[in-house]
Design an enzyme around this catalytic site. Structure first.
Site, short mmCIF file in Angstrom:
data_model
loop_
_atom_site.label_atom_id
_atom_site.label_comp_id
_atom_site.label_asym_id
_atom_site.label_seq_id
_atom_site.Cartn_x
_atom_site.Cartn_y
_atom_site.Cartn_z
N GLU A 1 -10.28 1.84 3.23
CA GLU A 1 -10.01 2.60 2.79
C GLU A 1 -10.56 3.39 2.39
OE1 GLU A 1 -6.54 2.11 0.16
OE2 GLU A 1 -8.08 2.50 -1.53
N LYS B 1 -4.46 -7.10 3.01
CA LYS B 1 -4.40 -5.68 2.37
C LYS B 1 -5.83 -5.48 1.93
CE LYS B 1 -3.16 -2.69 -0.31
NZ LYS B 1 -3.76 -2.12 -1.05
N HIS C 1 -7.51 -3.89 4.51
CA HIS C 1 -7.08 -2.51 4.38
C HIS C 1 -8.02 -1.57 3.35
CE1 HIS C 1 -4.73 0.62 2.67
NE2 HIS C 1 -4.17 1.02 3.88
N ASN C 2 -7.95 -2.20 1.71
CA ASN C 2 -9.07 -1.39 1.05
C ASN C 2 -10.67 -1.58 1.53
OD1 ASN C 2 -6.45 -1.74 -0.68
ND2 ASN C 2 -7.48 -2.11 -1.83
N SER D 1 0.96 -1.36 -0.37
CA SER D 1 -0.26 -0.38 -0.15
C SER D 1 0.60 1.16 -0.50
CB SER D 1 -0.67 -0.82 1.79
OG SER D 1 -1.56 0.87 1.24
C1 6PG Z 1 -3.07 1.22 -2.14
C2 6PG Z 1 -4.64 1.16 -2.80
C3 6PG Z 1 -4.10 0.91 -4.24
C4 6PG Z 1 -5.92 1.04 -4.87
C5 6PG Z 1 -6.32 1.71 -4.91
C6 6PG Z 1 -7.19 1.13 -6.09
O1 6PG Z 1 -3.25 0.42 -0.52
O2 6PG Z 1 -2.14 1.86 -2.35
O3 6PG Z 1 -5.29 0.52 -1.63
O4 6PG Z 1 -4.02 -0.41 -3.74
O5 6PG Z 1 -5.56 0.12 -5.71
O6 6PG Z 1 -6.12 2.26 -4.20
O7 6PG Z 1 -8.02 0.78 -5.27
P1 6PG Z 1 -9.89 0.75 -6.50
O8 6PG Z 1 -9.65 1.13 -7.33
O9 6PG Z 1 -10.41 -0.13 -5.89
O10 6PG Z 1 -9.95 2.62 -5.81
#
Ligand code: 6PG
Length: 502
Positions: A197, A190, A193-194, A136
């Site tokens: 996010e 991960k 984590h997303n 990330s």
């Molecule tokens: C990170 C992000 C990354 C992710 C983008 C786009 O931790 O650096 O999570 O891995 O690919 O944020 O994610 P989406 O296209 O699903 O919004």
């Protein structure tokens, strides 16, 4: 550039897109000799050019896979940074015959964790160590220090540990990378984590809507709010970049680029997977579910516009701006805590289900720097799980409880006011409902059990009595009592197993 010389490069990278090149340059910065490979020959001079510009040595680019593999020191450590999905499988198919037993292959992309499980099993048979590693921090993170979540064989991890620790972001001198666990645990963590996010991004989008459409605030005023938030307890990467976005003027115009951007959000799938898997695991993740749903709803632009015409524009409430902004900060803080708490709850549950043996304190620790969800609050999460590794839920930690109790009034005020004003705040509202339900010792789910038994004879359990029961609900009171007596026992043929609640 001279032709690549055979050399014992310590690390190999497949996929020289911006992320791959940046991570490779980061490794070379830390005195590791590294080699990169890309089918696309145009990427090789780009890598060399960037290395020259940054004064980085020990980097070599290859467009021949065989020569690339031969240039690596054995046992080889090779990372793939290619788009998730079929491409990962085809790269594995190409490289596997060229590798030797004991070599390590790392998938640094956002792969679906069950694909990682399958790939690891297939490669284990061939004597190769496969690692699923979430990375990330985006392009900047790859170059200057990402947060990394590697999962796989713990012994093999030790061989890649020095390079990963060197390139990772550092918080208080400690690297934002740790061995996560076996199998696909790295990609799983991960993925969560997303999910977090997505949740925090949606919450920030809702605060933007409340300020813009609820309070009629200007972009400049909102920029100041985000800047102020970022200096307080909401300090985080996502608030920080939001503050910057509200200051970015579109080239050759006098207005924000933000105002020119379509209100249709895209996604690559990790948030959706988080919600899907959470449902499989029976872990409520309502805030994150809403964040995924709102990205989907955003794509129905024409329908939304038609609805807006049909129902009329949303009213703008009158306001006492300062008081409402203080409440909005509380609501954002409260809901951000819920986003992390739901994610941690999912990790705890997944750790049991998939035997990942996750260390939640370590995960919070490596999320404090380098990654997209890094924030001041992760220190509190880290402390909570360090003190109580078996904490049943983050909201039960005494520090967290204190902070939730301080902020929840603001969340209530914002959700109530926006409901009256007709402004949707699905993630803020979902987090409040989640909290209010989670702190309810007796939910109304007894009615659901009664309904299931009524129409499907699915049986119910009684307080303080062993066994399962079925009632003929349409019979008279007296008859029903008798019938219930006759069905009392250890179960009927319609009994469905009750899933344990975690
Ligand atoms: C990170 C992000 C990354 C992710 C983008 C786009 O931790 O650096 O999570 O891995 O690919 O944020 O994610 P989406 O296209 O699903 O919004």
């Amino acid at each position: 550039m001279s032709a690549p010389q055979p050399k014992n490069y310590a690390f190999g990278m497949i996929g020289l897109g911006t992320m791959g090149r940046n991570l490779l340059l980061n490794m070379a910065d830390h005195d590791f000799s590294v080699a990169g490979y890309d089918k696309d020959t145009s990427k090789i001079p780009l890598l060399h050019k960037e290395a020259d510009e940054d004064g980085v040595k020990n980097v070599e680019g290859f467009s021949d896979l065989g020569a690339f593999v031969q240039s690596l020191a054995k046992p080889r450590v090779v990372m793939m940074l290619v788009p998730a999905g079929k491409i990962v499988d085809s790269v594995i198919a190409e490289i596997t015959p060229l590798l030797d037993k004991g070599d390590m292959l790392i998938d640094g992309g956002n792969s679906y964790f069950l694909d990682t499980t399958r790939r690891a099993t297939e490669l284990e048979v061939k004597g190769l160590h496969f690692f699923g590693m979430g990375i990330s921090g985006g392009e900047e993170g790859a170059r200057r220090g990402p947060s990394m979540m590697p999962g796989g064989d713990p012994e093999a991890y030790k061989r890649m540990q020095p390079v990963l620790e060197a390139v990772a972001a550092k918080v208080g001198g400690e690297p934002c990378v740790t061995y996560i666990g076996p199998g696909a645990s790295g990609h799983f963590v991960k993925m969560v984590h997303n999910g977090i996010e997505y949740g925090i991004m949606q919450l920030l989008a809702e605060t933007y809507d409340v300020m813009k459409n609820g309070l009629g605030m200007s972009n400049e005023a909102m920029q100041q709010v985000y800047a102020k938030w970022n200096e307080g307890r909401l300090q985080s990467f996502l608030v920080d970049i939001t503050k910057d976005i509200f200051a970015y003027i579109a080239p050759d115009t006098d207005h924000l680029l933000l105002d020119d951007i379509k209100d249709e959000a895209r996604s690559k799938g990790t948030g959706k997977w988080t919600s899907q898997i959470a449902m499989d695991l029976q872990v409520p993740l309502s805030l994150i579910d809403e964040a995924v749903a709102m990205r989907d709803l955003s794509k129905y632009k024409a329908l939304r516009e038609e609805m807006e015409k049909a129902y009329g524009a949303r009213p703008t409430p009158s306001q006492d701006e300062q008081e409402q902004l203080a409440e909005l900060e509380q609501a954002m803080y409260f809901s951000m805590i819920i986003a992390y708490a739901q994610g941690m709850h999912m990790l705890a549950r997944a750790s049991e289900e998939y035997v990942f043996n996750l260390n939640l304190a370590d995960i919070a620790k490596i999320w404090r720097g380098g990654c997209i969800i890094r924030s001041e609050f992760l220190n509190t999460i880290y402390n909570a799980y360090q003190q109580q590794p078996d904490l049943a839920h983050l909201l039960l930690d005494s520090d967290v409880r204190q902070q939730v109790q301080d902020a929840v009034a603001g969340a209530r005020a914002v959700v109530a006011r926006t409901a009256t004003a007709g402004i949707g705040v699905p993630a803020l509202a979902a987090s409040l409902s989640y909290f209010d339900t989670l702190r309810t010792g007796r939910m109304p789910s007894n009615l659901i059990q009664a309904q299931r038994d009524y129409f499907g004879a699915h049986t119910y359990e009684l307080i303080g009595k062993e066994g399962v029961f079925h009632t003929q609900w349409t019979a008279s009171h007296e008859e029903a009592e008798n019938k219930q007596d006759t069905h009392r026992g250890t179960g009927t043929e319609n009994e469905t197993p009750v899933t344990p609640n975690k």
